[in-house]
Scaffold this active site. Structure first.
Site, PDB file in Angstrom:
ATOM      1  N   ASN A   5      -9.953  -1.146  -1.301  1.00 17.94           N
ATOM      2  CA  ASN A   5      -8.523  -0.845  -1.019  1.00 17.94           C
ATOM      3  C   ASN A   5      -7.971  -1.419  -2.421  1.00 17.94           C
ATOM      4  O   ASN A   5      -7.934  -2.512  -2.609  1.00 17.94           O
ATOM      5  CB  ASN A   5      -7.895  -1.530   0.019  1.00 17.94           C
ATOM      6  CG  ASN A   5      -6.515  -1.401   0.272  1.00 17.94           C
ATOM      7  OD1 ASN A   5      -5.681  -0.799  -0.547  1.00 17.94           O
ATOM      8  ND2 ASN A   5      -5.918  -1.803   1.262  1.00 17.94           N
ATOM      9  N   HIS A  65      -4.186   6.784   2.127  1.00 16.32           N
ATOM     10  CA  HIS A  65      -4.161   5.418   1.787  1.00 16.32           C
ATOM     11  C   HIS A  65      -5.749   5.138   2.020  1.00 16.32           C
ATOM     12  O   HIS A  65      -6.285   5.158   3.021  1.00 16.32           O
ATOM     13  CB  HIS A  65      -3.376   4.442   2.015  1.00 16.32           C
ATOM     14  CG  HIS A  65      -3.649   2.882   1.492  1.00 16.32           C
ATOM     15  ND1 HIS A  65      -3.710   2.883   0.335  1.00 16.32           N
ATOM     16  CD2 HIS A  65      -3.768   2.094   2.317  1.00 16.32           C
ATOM     17  CE1 HIS A  65      -4.082   1.640   0.145  1.00 16.32           C
ATOM     18  NE2 HIS A  65      -3.989   0.944   1.445  1.00 16.32           N
ATOM     19  N   CYS A  79       0.835  -1.225   0.050  1.00 15.97           N
ATOM     20  CA  CYS A  79       0.045   0.031  -0.143  1.00 15.97           C
ATOM     21  C   CYS A  79       0.918   1.294   0.232  1.00 15.97           C
ATOM     22  O   CYS A  79       0.280   2.520  -0.242  1.00 15.97           O
ATOM     23  CB  CYS A  79      -1.019  -0.122   1.211  1.00 15.97           C
ATOM     24  SG  CYS A  79      -1.953  -1.487   1.153  1.00 15.97           S
TER      25      CYS A  79
END
Ligand code: UT7
Length: 338
Positions: free
Chosen positions: A295, A265, A117
């Site tokens: 995500n 994020h 990420c």
């Protein structure tokens, strides 16, 4: 390092697969509910590719072409490719090489960044330094993920599987010319490997005590699926993303009030809300995409930038703070004048 040289984002784009997978669709394949997913994560739907043919480099290719068009530069002007992904086409070579071939480019360096990420901010940071050093003028920085085919879609995998989506985002990082208002002010990247196994995919791998990267035993134990200590990730994510924001603002002697747009994020809407609450950030300055795209790991931030631009939330001249956290554990932040 030539401190007078600065980099700027000259093009931004994204590419999302057409197929929308709602929480209700997931209810049909595993023991989960729309309400559980929305309450715990804020996710309503995600995009998953159709069938088994599309690859991470295909998604990256589409986003790259769009970013080059947005930057109005020909692909022949690209000096380097940095591709962040945790869902590579193959174990090796890196997916950046497959992307390079698809783009019809050769000889320029093509590098994979495997920081999950945090991959996009790591890539942005590396690209920024290559431009500041004077070596390159245009760098394609891509985040691309094909999560859906690598997830455990049985009830056993539900804590992880409901969180992830497919997609790609790309930016063109270019040398800023004199008088350019737009530039990357700073990037900061970090890691703490003692938490490497709190969110990881053990196989394929050569550290499992077997004589092959992947065995039937690995598959039986589901070692090829992501494993996550959700609570540990949650707690560290809030802490580190807050630290990242302080670090980028302090470094530039700016106040968080000076920031026009925050892009975090998108792992869990509750994580972002926790940060917004603690820092008392005005919610209208925070742009989220998790409700619709879930995500998308390394692709999340460039997808967020692209949609913020499309939806008129990000305009040229605005001061933008990016902050991320992910497996590794890794984290990082960037402050830029778009
Ligand atoms: O970029 C990094 C990616 N990862 C993250 O950011 C994850 C961060 N962590 C989280 O977002 C949260 O920890 C989760 C959303 C993953 C889980 O939320 P939680 O509040 O920590 O739930 P939990 O793991 O403590 O599970 C609570 C219950 C359990 O049932 P029991 O044991 O209480 O009966 C789970 O089995 O919820 C159950 N559960 C689910 N139920 C329905 C776990 N996943 C699901 C699901 N649907 N998808």
């Amino acid at each position: 390092m030539q401190e007078s040289i600065k980099s700027k984002i000259s093009g931004v784009a994204s590419f999302l697969p057409d197929r929308v997978v709602t929480n209700y669709d997931l209810e049909k394949i595993m023991d989960t509910t729309h309400d559980w997913i929305v309450q715990r994560t804020g996710i309503v739907e995600r995009r998953w590719v159709e069938g088994t043919k599309v690859t991470t480099s295909d998604l990256a290719y589409e986003a790259s072409l769009r970013a080059l068009a947005d930057a109005k530069i020909d692909k022949s002007a690209v000096d380097m490719i940095l591709l962040a992904t945790l869902s590579p086409d193959h174990e090796f070579p890196g997916t950046a090489c497959f992307l390079q071939a698809k783009l019809g480019l050769s000889e320029i360096p093509a590098i994979d960044i495997r920081q999950q990420c945090s991959g996009f901010i790591y890539a942005l940071s590396i690209g920024d330094l290559f431009i500041k050093s004077g070596r390159y003028k245009n760098i394609l920085v891509v985040g691309s993920e094909l999560q859906s085919r690598g997830l455990d879609k049985s009830t056993e995998g539900r804590d992880v599987t409901v969180l992830f989506g497919d997609g790609a985002g790309a930016v063109v990082l270019s040398r800023a010319t004199e008088g350019d208002h737009s530039n990357i002010l700073s990037t900061h990247i970090h890691a703490d490997g003692q938490f490497a196994k709190e969110l990881w995919v053990p196989a394929p791998g050569l550290a499992l005590g077997d004589d092959a990267r992947i065995t039937e035993g690995h598959m039986k134990e589901k070692l090829h699926y992501p494993r996550m200590n959700g609570k540990a990730v949650y707690v560290h994510a809030v802490k580190r993303m807050i630290e990242g924001l302080h670090e980028c603002c302090d470094h530039n002697q700016l106040n968080m009030n000076d920031v026009d747009l925050f892009l975090f994020h998108q792992a869990n809407l509750r994580i972002v809300e926790g940060i917004v609450d603690r820092l008392k950030l005005p919610p209208e300055k925070v742009f989220n995409t998790i409700e619709r795209f879930a995500n998308t790991t390394a692709a999340t931030l460039p997808i967020g930038m692209d949609y913020a631009i499309k939806e008129n939330r990000l305009k040229r001249g605005m001061l933008v703070a990016l902050s991320t956290f992910g497996s590794g554990f890794t984290w990082g932040s960037a402050l830029l004048r778009y």
